[in-house]
Write a protein that holds these residues in place. Sequence first.
Motif, mmCIF file in Angstrom:
data_model
loop_
_atom_site.group_PDB
_atom_site.id
_atom_site.type_symbol
_atom_site.label_atom_id
_atom_site.label_comp_id
_atom_site.label_asym_id
_atom_site.label_seq_id
_atom_site.Cartn_x
_atom_site.Cartn_y
_atom_site.Cartn_z
ATOM 1 N N TYR A 38 24.150 35.497 51.891
ATOM 2 C CA TYR A 38 25.251 34.684 52.030
ATOM 3 C C TYR A 38 25.700 34.412 50.588
ATOM 4 N N ARG A 39 24.747 34.108 49.754
ATOM 5 C CA ARG A 39 25.085 34.081 48.568
ATOM 6 C C ARG A 39 25.723 35.291 47.737
ATOM 7 N N THR A 40 25.528 36.300 48.209
ATOM 8 C CA THR A 40 26.314 37.393 47.639
ATOM 9 C C THR A 40 27.730 37.503 48.100
ATOM 10 N N ARG A 129 18.058 30.518 58.004
ATOM 11 C CA ARG A 129 18.350 29.360 58.849
ATOM 12 C C ARG A 129 18.354 29.584 60.514
ATOM 13 N N ASP A 130 18.898 30.673 60.671
ATOM 14 C CA ASP A 130 18.920 31.201 62.079
ATOM 15 C C ASP A 130 18.278 32.483 62.732
ATOM 16 N N MET A 131 17.533 32.561 61.893
ATOM 17 C CA MET A 131 16.551 33.909 62.217
ATOM 18 C C MET A 131 15.956 33.891 63.501
ATOM 19 N N THR A 184 25.000 20.917 60.956
ATOM 20 C CA THR A 184 26.138 20.486 61.951
ATOM 21 C C THR A 184 27.287 21.672 62.110
ATOM 22 N N ARG A 185 27.097 22.515 61.287
ATOM 23 C CA ARG A 185 28.021 23.594 61.729
ATOM 24 C C ARG A 185 28.139 24.022 63.230
ATOM 25 N N ALA A 186 29.369 24.603 63.789
ATOM 26 C CA ALA A 186 29.593 24.980 64.904
ATOM 27 C C ALA A 186 28.656 26.275 65.277
HETATM 28 O O1 DC Z 1 18.270 29.897 51.821
HETATM 29 P P1 DC Z 1 19.233 29.756 50.738
HETATM 30 O O2 DC Z 1 19.147 28.333 50.069
HETATM 31 O O3 DC Z 1 19.357 30.906 49.942
HETATM 32 O O4 DC Z 1 20.732 30.035 51.519
HETATM 33 C C1 DC Z 1 22.016 29.644 51.172
HETATM 34 C C2 DC Z 1 23.043 29.093 52.170
HETATM 35 O O5 DC Z 1 23.183 30.243 52.924
HETATM 36 C C3 DC Z 1 22.266 28.093 53.137
HETATM 37 O O6 DC Z 1 22.861 26.895 52.495
HETATM 38 C C4 DC Z 1 23.101 28.448 54.598
HETATM 39 C C5 DC Z 1 23.156 29.561 54.490
HETATM 40 N N1 DC Z 1 22.276 30.659 55.226
HETATM 41 C C6 DC Z 1 22.772 30.585 56.474
HETATM 42 O O7 DC Z 1 23.611 30.067 57.171
HETATM 43 N N2 DC Z 1 22.005 31.447 57.458
HETATM 44 C C7 DC Z 1 20.689 32.094 57.097
HETATM 45 N N3 DC Z 1 19.937 32.786 57.883
HETATM 46 C C8 DC Z 1 20.400 32.042 55.473
HETATM 47 C C9 DC Z 1 21.132 31.040 54.757
#
Ligand code: DC
Length: 217
Positions: A38-40, A129-131, A184-186
């Motif tokens: 996501y950062r990339t 976050r959603d693995m 809180t995102r959808a």
């Molecule tokens: O883990 P991180 O702080 O490097 O993640 C950066 C952003 O990427 C985080 O605020 C939300 C998003 N992200 C996501 O939505 N789903 C993921 N599996 C990993 C990260």
Amino acid sequence: MRGLLITIDGPAGAGKTTVSRRVAEQLGYRYVDTGALYRTVALTARAAGIEPDDDAGLAGVCDGLAIEVVRTAGGTRFLANGDDVADRLRTPEITRMASAVSARPAVRRHLLAVQRELGREKNAVFEGRDMGTVVFPEADRKFFLEADLDARARRRHAELAADPNETLETVREAIRRRDEDDSTRALAPLKPAPDAIRIDTTDLDIDGVVSAILAHC
Ligand code: DC
């Protein structure tokens, strides 16, 4: 230990990265930091002048972005169109923008396919976050790390100690806001999978968390 796909989700500063890397090392597995994806995307969008709410622009960014996977001793790193961008992904601006682009459907759809492809071989620890909820609902072991906000802010602040602009209070507020946005995102919000093992890391050190996870594997 062979053949497991392990997921570790949780909010910022819960210890996911250090713990995931150590668990992967101990098991001889790959470690995949999906936040870096996501950062990339955020970094590439910014370079192209695309705003985080411009879905068509973001779809174009994703289509034009070739992400290559490079395995290093420290885990899996990504090349964006041939560039190793790892050193540019952790600024406060890219951190905020990564959270913003991660709420957009075009980005999530694109990265879902990238992540599933990376998971085909198993023998991996995926951090994000959603693995456990969306990307790998069939994962063999799922963990959700949490810790109270103050503990997470203190840890993140200690990591950023080199930056005099970051006070404990600004770090705390940035984490609070980002977790609220991510939860809180959808689409694919941050939340524990129903079958995730939840570990509160507030009063645990890294070794304690790693041992707890390995005991379940
Ligand atoms: O883990 P991180 O702080 O490097 O993640 C950066 C952003 O990427 C985080 O605020 C939300 C998003 N992200 C996501 O939505 N789903 C993921 N599996 C990993 C990260």
